[in-house]
Scaffold this active site. Structure first.
Site, PDB file in Angstrom:
ATOM      1  N   CYS A 146      15.295  17.563 -36.864  1.00  0.00           N
ATOM      2  CA  CYS A 146      14.566  18.667 -37.471  1.00  0.00           C
ATOM      3  C   CYS A 146      13.087  18.428 -37.164  1.00  0.00           C
ATOM      4  O   CYS A 146      12.750  17.538 -36.379  1.00  0.00           O
ATOM      5  CB  CYS A 146      14.852  18.813 -38.955  1.00  0.00           C
ATOM      6  SG  CYS A 146      14.280  17.466 -40.003  1.00  0.00           S
TER       7      CYS A 146
ATOM      8  N   CYS B  28      13.701  20.853 -28.584  1.00  0.00           N
ATOM      9  CA  CYS B  28      14.516  19.637 -28.455  1.00  0.00           C
ATOM     10  C   CYS B  28      14.692  19.295 -26.983  1.00  0.00           C
ATOM     11  O   CYS B  28      15.095  20.148 -26.180  1.00  0.00           O
ATOM     12  CB  CYS B  28      15.867  19.841 -29.113  1.00  0.00           C
ATOM     13  SG  CYS B  28      16.850  18.336 -29.249  1.00  0.00           S
TER      14      CYS B  28
ATOM     15  N   CYS C 245      16.998  22.753 -37.813  1.00  0.00           N
ATOM     16  CA  CYS C 245      15.997  23.783 -38.078  1.00  0.00           C
ATOM     17  C   CYS C 245      15.749  24.566 -36.800  1.00  0.00           C
ATOM     18  O   CYS C 245      15.885  24.036 -35.694  1.00  0.00           O
ATOM     19  CB  CYS C 245      14.713  23.208 -38.666  1.00  0.00           C
ATOM     20  SG  CYS C 245      13.546  22.527 -37.494  1.00  0.00           S
TER      21      CYS C 245
END
Length: 265
Positions: A124, A205, A198
């Site tokens: 997250c 990412c 999230c």
């Protein structure tokens, strides 16, 4: 000669009526794996957007699918399959046909199996609440057999105190001595699954060389209110931990079927 069937149409259970359509079943199958946006579902099921949106509305009306506004782009939404509702609806459909066919949802706690040790990374933004909660709960549910860690794209200095508190009070897990980790430090490690919790971190990412399975759970930040500026309080953390725990319980049978790969330190 066959006996006459009494007149009158049999009443189908709501779950059967709802899922007995090829497009809706395909949508449910995709959402069973990961939370997704409409445009992603359109590409996956190869159907026009207006048709996909129509069937999503039916699934939402039936309580099987939930939509949440994206925290990355407020004009977009993520769709999430409520596996708990699906499990109970499927059980009720079996019982409606015959009492002996009542399906009892499996209790997947500690279901990863003695030989299974899948490697999972939860991510997250701040790594101060959602992802450390998920890390702790998966380790707890597998009895420590899973290789699990968490990290954040912009880690906070410390864990949120309500995240520590909810794990201690609700689950008897102590993570008070843990510190948030930087996501960039994970790129050299090998994982079977990378799960983003999230919407913002999903967009940033990094890719991993060994191509782990990428899943997304669109879970609101419990530390923020709707405008993202104020503290929401302990009840929000309690609800978030409960949702993450439910998702993890349904993830466990999937992990149990994942071949173990050694994780690099």
């Amino acid at each position: 000669m066959l006996a006459m069937v009494p007149s009158g149409e049999a009443v189908l259970p709501p779950f059967v009526r709802l899922v007995a359509h090829a497009v809706r079943w395909r949508l449910l199958s995709e959402l069973a794996r990961s939370d997704l946006r409409v445009r992603e579902l359109v590409a996956l099921v190869d159907q026009p957007q207006n048709l996909v949106s129509y069937h999503l509305r039916l699934l939402r009306s039936g309580g099987l699918v939930v939509a949440r506004r994206s925290s990355f782009d407020g004009r977009d939404s993520y769709y999430h399959l409520d596996l708990e509702r699906c499990a109970h609806a499927l059980a009720a459909a079996g019982a409606a046909l015959h009492p002996a066919l009542r399906l009892v949802p499996a209790q997947p706690a500690n279901a990863a199996g003695e030989s299974a040790a899948p490697s999972v990374l939860f991510v997250c933004t701040g790594n101060s609440a959602r992802s450390p909660i998920a890390e702790a709960l998966l380790r707890h549910r597998t009895g420590g057999r899973a290789e699990v860690t968490s990290a954040g794209s912009h880690p906070k200095p410390l864990l949120h105190p309500d995240a520590v508190r909810v794990l201690r009070q609700r689950y008897g897990i102590d993570i008070a001595d843990r510190r948030p980790r930087q996501l960039d430090t994970m790129t050299g490690r090998r994982f079977d699954y990378v799960i983003s919790l999230c919407d913002k971190v999903r967009e940033v990412c990094p890719e991993f060389d060994d191509r782990p399975q990428r899943l997304h759970w669109s879970i609101p930040d419990p530390a923020a209110t709707g405008d993202g500026t104020a503290q929401a309080g302990y009840p929000a953390f309690d609800r978030t931990a409960a949702e993450i725990d439910t998702r993890i319980r349904y993830l466990l049978p999937v992990l149990a079927q994942t071949p173990h790969r050694e994780v690099q330190p």
